[in-house]
Design a protein around this motif. Sequence first.
Motif, short mmCIF file in Angstrom:
data_model
loop_
_atom_site.label_atom_id
_atom_site.label_comp_id
_atom_site.label_asym_id
_atom_site.label_seq_id
_atom_site.Cartn_x
_atom_site.Cartn_y
_atom_site.Cartn_z
N ALA A 200 0.82 -1.21 0.00
CA ALA A 200 0.00 0.00 0.00
C ALA A 200 0.86 1.26 0.00
CB ALA A 200 -0.93 -0.02 1.22
N LEU A 201 1.87 1.30 0.84
CA LEU A 201 2.73 2.48 0.93
C LEU A 201 3.52 2.69 -0.36
CD1 LEU A 201 4.05 2.04 4.58
CD2 LEU A 201 2.45 3.80 3.77
N HIS B 240 -0.42 6.66 -6.70
CA HIS B 240 -1.76 6.08 -6.75
C HIS B 240 -2.51 6.44 -5.46
CE1 HIS B 240 -0.64 3.93 -10.32
NE2 HIS B 240 0.33 3.26 -9.70
N HIS B 241 -3.82 6.46 -5.52
CA HIS B 241 -4.65 6.65 -4.34
C HIS B 241 -4.94 5.26 -3.78
CE1 HIS B 241 -6.32 10.97 -5.02
NE2 HIS B 241 -5.04 10.88 -5.31
N VAL B 242 -4.51 5.03 -2.54
CA VAL B 242 -4.55 3.68 -1.98
C VAL B 242 -5.35 3.66 -0.68
CG1 VAL B 242 -3.19 1.71 -1.20
CG2 VAL B 242 -2.27 3.23 -2.97
N LEU C 83 -1.70 9.72 7.56
CA LEU C 83 -0.35 10.01 7.07
C LEU C 83 0.64 9.09 7.78
CD1 LEU C 83 1.56 11.88 5.41
CD2 LEU C 83 1.68 13.34 7.47
N TYR C 84 1.52 8.47 7.00
CA TYR C 84 2.50 7.54 7.58
C TYR C 84 3.91 7.94 7.18
CZ TYR C 84 -1.32 4.56 9.03
OH TYR C 84 -2.45 4.10 9.64
N VAL D 110 0.14 9.16 2.32
CA VAL D 110 -1.20 9.05 2.88
C VAL D 110 -1.87 7.77 2.41
CG1 VAL D 110 -3.51 10.07 2.94
CG2 VAL D 110 -1.49 11.55 3.04
N LEU D 111 -2.41 7.01 3.35
CA LEU D 111 -3.32 5.93 3.03
C LEU D 111 -4.74 6.46 3.24
CD1 LEU D 111 -1.56 2.83 4.64
CD2 LEU D 111 -1.44 3.66 2.28
#
Length: 339
Positions: free
Chosen positions: A17-18, A25-27, A38-39, A51-52
């Motif tokens: 995902a990250l 991409h929007h994940v 936010l990671y 951002v996930l």
Amino acid sequence: MVNVIIRSNEANAAATALTLAARDHHVCLLSDKVSPGLYQFSYFGEPRNEVLRAVDELKAGAPVIGVVFAEGEDVQAGMQDVLRVASPQLMVIVGGGITGAVEAAEAARRFGLDTSSVLQIGAFLFGGNLSSVRAEKHDVLAGFLGPETPDHLVELALATFPRLSLGNPAAVALSSINALFHVPPMLLNAMSVERAESIRFYVEGFGDSVCRLLLELDADRLRLGAALGLGLVPVQELKARYSGPDAPKGLSLREQVNTLSSQTAALPSSFHHRFLRHELRSSFAPMAALAAAVRVDVPTISSILRLSEILLEEDILDHAARPAQDFLNLMNTHSLSIN
């Protein structure tokens, strides 16, 4: 840019995902352990912030890809979770071996999806977790589970996952590199598993005897593939492809494995861990059932299954007949010959 909805609690799913978020991409990661937000993480050694997203934060009008991890997780439940929140143009199943392929095809039919829009990827694409992405696999085998996949879906898959090597889905299902590399160390380190000893899975747990068992299992797999009319890639070549051009050259298989970026992975403390139980039920037990159906001798696979049944105290082969038959039916949809 596409919308990607991933359903999994796997550490590698968070890394996936990250990475996809870092590639613009929007994940959305549907996970019991990870929330939108936010990671901060290490991206191949580089500090990153990505951002996930929640489902309602995905980009309107962009293509949607659903991703379900099949390594010890419920394929049907994962696919259902994705379909509850979106209608993806492409559904991707990561791993799962033979049972992953047949369960994905069965779930697709149940939910009214065309199996030609379902892609099985034979191995994890990225190594890592929510705090770091450490590795990306190269030339990962993948195949669509139905015939005559439209060109635009093939292009969508390759644009989103450019390292894929698209081919025969039956060969993908029979080429689980995880099964080959996970089962031998679990069996040959049985006492250390029982004692919950602190051992690095791919270093202290992966010696020359483990490699010999691995190669004998692979010889059985290749023999079965030939009987099914499939030219399978030998495990050493599979590993070389996945490791990419930066992999160490001129080393033995054991030495190559001992220097993996994931060498800190710990030996599990239970035989019911997916490294043994799942790999047996998803790959080796159905292989044994297939071998019996086409009358091929797979002595090493048969031996490790019997030994594992003793360690697990359960009958593994009892559950293998149906996925083996479903797998043969799946092969027939691709007009493959069975000798």
